[in-house]
Design an enzyme around this catalytic site. Sequence first.
Site, PDB file in Angstrom:
ATOM      1  N   TYR A  57       0.842  -1.194   0.000  1.00 33.56           N
ATOM      2  CA  TYR A  57       0.000   0.000   0.000  1.00 33.56           C
ATOM      3  C   TYR A  57       0.881   1.250   0.000  1.00 33.56           C
ATOM      4  O   TYR A  57       1.467   1.616   1.020  1.00 33.56           O
ATOM      5  CB  TYR A  57      -0.930   0.028   1.207  1.00 33.56           C
ATOM      6  N   HIS A 125      -0.708 -12.253   1.402  1.00 34.55           N
ATOM      7  CA  HIS A 125      -1.651 -11.402   0.671  1.00 34.55           C
ATOM      8  C   HIS A 125      -2.310 -12.138  -0.483  1.00 34.55           C
ATOM      9  O   HIS A 125      -3.516 -12.033  -0.687  1.00 34.55           O
ATOM     10  CB  HIS A 125      -0.895 -10.171   0.153  1.00 34.55           C
ATOM     11  N   SER A 204     -13.085  -4.352   1.461  1.00 35.20           N
ATOM     12  CA  SER A 204     -14.018  -3.676   0.546  1.00 35.20           C
ATOM     13  C   SER A 204     -15.464  -3.914   0.973  1.00 35.20           C
ATOM     14  O   SER A 204     -16.312  -4.299   0.173  1.00 35.20           O
ATOM     15  CB  SER A 204     -13.812  -4.142  -0.898  1.00 35.20           C
ATOM     16  N   PRO A 205     -15.774  -3.695   2.266  1.00 32.14           N
ATOM     17  CA  PRO A 205     -17.118  -3.994   2.768  1.00 32.14           C
ATOM     18  C   PRO A 205     -18.192  -3.046   2.243  1.00 32.14           C
ATOM     19  O   PRO A 205     -19.382  -3.320   2.417  1.00 32.14           O
ATOM     20  CB  PRO A 205     -16.959  -3.854   4.289  1.00 32.14           C
ATOM     21  N   LEU A 206     -17.767  -1.955   1.612  1.00 37.71           N
ATOM     22  CA  LEU A 206     -18.720  -1.005   1.042  1.00 37.71           C
ATOM     23  C   LEU A 206     -18.728  -1.070  -0.484  1.00 37.71           C
ATOM     24  O   LEU A 206     -19.022  -0.087  -1.169  1.00 37.71           O
ATOM     25  CB  LEU A 206     -18.420   0.419   1.524  1.00 37.71           C
ATOM     26  N   GLY A 207     -18.427  -2.254  -1.010  1.00 38.46           N
ATOM     27  CA  GLY A 207     -18.520  -2.455  -2.444  1.00 38.46           C
ATOM     28  C   GLY A 207     -17.616  -1.541  -3.239  1.00 38.46           C
ATOM     29  O   GLY A 207     -17.983  -1.090  -4.313  1.00 38.46           O
ATOM     30  N   GLY A 212     -20.825   3.589  -0.208  1.00 34.59           N
ATOM     31  CA  GLY A 212     -20.299   4.638   0.658  1.00 34.59           C
ATOM     32  C   GLY A 212     -21.213   5.832   0.806  1.00 34.59           C
ATOM     33  O   GLY A 212     -21.115   6.591   1.771  1.00 34.59           O
TER      34      GLY A 212
END
Length: 327
Positions: A57, A125, A204-207, A212
Site C-alpha cells: 500500500y 496477501h 471492501s465492505p462497502l462495495g 459509501g
Amino acid sequence: MRSHTLGRNGPTVSALGFGAMTLAPRVYADVSEQEATEALLAAVEAGVTLIDTADIYGAGYSESLIGRVLRDRRDEVVVATKFGGNADERGRLRPGLGRPEYVRTALEASLGRLQSDHVDLYYLHRLDPTTPIEETMGALAELVQEGKVRHVGLSEVSPATLRRACAVHPVAALQTEYSLFNRAPEKEVLPACEELGVGFVAYSPLGRGLLGGALRDRSDLGAGDWRRGNPRFQEGNIERNLALTDAVAALAAENDLSVAQLALAWLVHRGTVPIPGTRRAANVRANAAAAGVELDEATLLRLEALVPPEAVAGEQGDEGYLSRIDR
C-alpha cells in the site's frame, strides 16, 4: 465498541476494523499526510483496535505512517499487515513471494516501517502459485515461534488451500472481499472458516465505494481513479449498481442510518469483521458507530432481498483473477 475474537485462538479485536490502504497517496493521490493521520487517530479514538495494512500500500507508505502515528500507542491496537501481493507492470502476481526466504525478508522490512518488534496478524496477501502453501505456512510458523508474528492469516485463498494451511499451523483469519455487492464467500469460504475455526475479515465492505453514499455517477471518479477500469463502474453497470444503492439507502433512512452504516452493520451481524477504509476522520467515526447497531431479522431479510447477488452488474474485476489462481 464490541469485540470479536478471530478464530479459535486468534486475537481479540474490535468488531469493526480500519483498512489503511486509503491512507497511501500512491494509491489515492489526493490524500494528504495530515488527512491520513487524522483518520488513523480517529479510528483508535473511536475504539477501533484492528488496523489493517499491507507492504504494497503506497510501496510501504501506509505501514510507515502507522509506525509514526501509533508508535506510542502500539499496545492499544492489533496491527495486521500482509506480504506477497506484489504485481508486475501488467498486473500479474510476481512468482516466488511465498517462499520461506522471502517471507522472512518481507517481515523484517515491515517491522522496520511499523517501528515494532512484532506483527500481531501477518497475512499472505495472495497465494504464490510457485510455492506449496505448506512451505509458506512452515516459514510463518517459525516466525510465530520466534515471537515476531503473533498470529497468521491468509487472503483470497480457496477452502482447499485453507484446509491445507490449517494442517500446518493455525490460521487466525481469512481476509476476502465481502459486501452486499459481493456475496460469493457465502457459498464455500464462510462455511469452511466456520468448520476450521478461522475468523473472517471482510475487505471492501462497502462495495469499493458503491455503498459509501458519496458516489452518484461515473463522473465522480477522478481521472486517475483505479475504479474507472473496474467492470462494476463501467457505463451501463454503474447506473444499475447505484440504483441498488438507492434502495439500500431508503431502508437505511428508515432506521436512522447511512447506507454505509447499514451495510457495515449487516456484516457485523454476519459474524465477520469488516475493515472499511476512508481518508476522512468523520467517516471513520460514522463507520465505527455501525458496530453497535442492532438489526432485527425483518430488516436483515429486507436488506438482503434488495441486493440479490444476480442483480449486481459487472464482474468483480482484478481481485477476482487473483482469488482464482488456486482453483
